[in-house]
Each structure stands twice: as C-alpha cells, then as structure tokens.
Motif scaffolding. Structure first.
Motif: not given
Length: 124
Positions: A4, A20-21, A24-25, A36-37
């Motif tokens: 991220d 980060t979002e 996560k998506k 993962k971030p």
C-alpha cells in the motif's frame, strides 16, 4: 516496503488509505496472487492493479524511500500495460456518449414516446 505504501509512493493512489482499500477489495495482486495491504513488495515483483476499469501491469524496479515526484516514477516501476486496455476504455467512453450525451438527464416525454413506439414496432 508494504504494497500500500509502494503504490502511494509511485503515485498510483492519492492517499495510502485509498491504496489500502483497493488492495482489500482485491484490485491488486503480486505475482498472480491477491495481496494484503501489509504484504511486502520487492524489486522484480510483477504487480497487477485494477484502477478506473484498466488492468495495469507493473514491474517493480526499485523501492523508493518516500513518495516521489511524478517525473521520477519511472525509476521505480516499469509499466507493461498492453495498449488494448487503454483502447477498451476509449470504446467504453464512446459507447456511453453515443447512448445519451452527458447532462441530458432523464428522457423527456417525447423521448419516452419514441422509445415506446420503437419497442411496439419491434414486438410485431
């Protein structure tokens, strides 16, 4: 460096929170695996980032110490996105403009009648 933070440093996202979002998506993968971030990224990794309906393909060349200027981004990543991805986006824009010009809003009464007449003719 965290993925991220890396995407934020090379200016693919305006904030780390946006990066980060997206991760996560599931819009970001490293070497073909969803990330993962907190996953670390290293030089030589292949990234796939889906942003604005385009699947960007990136190769990590080096890790920046902090966020870099726009002119220096190419020192840290190599963009291998195929040209077809950008052509597809242009076709999507043209298709949307063809249907209804921006700012016209909902169909007028006359538009609705024309649509209904067209559908009745198709049904016969």
């Amino acid at each position: 460096m965290r993925i991220d933070k890396y995407l934020w440093c090379i200016r693919y996202y305006k904030t780390r929170n946006m990066a980060t979002e997206a991760i996560k998506k599931g819009h970001v993968s490293i070497n073909g695996q969803t990330a993962k971030p907190s996953r670390d990224v290293y030089a030589g990794d292949e990234l796939s980032v889906r942003k604005d309906q385009i699947n960007y393909k990136l190769q990590v060349l080096d890790i920046p110490q902090n966020r870099v200027g726009a002119k220096l981004v190419d020192m840290y990543r190599k963009d291998t996105t195929p040209a077809e991805a950008f052509e597809h986006l242009e076709l999507l824009k043209l298709a949307k403009e063809h249907y209804r010009a921006k700012g016209q809003g909902r169909p007028t009464k006359k538009d609705r009648r024309d649509i209904d007449d067209y559908l009745v003719e198709e049904g016969k």
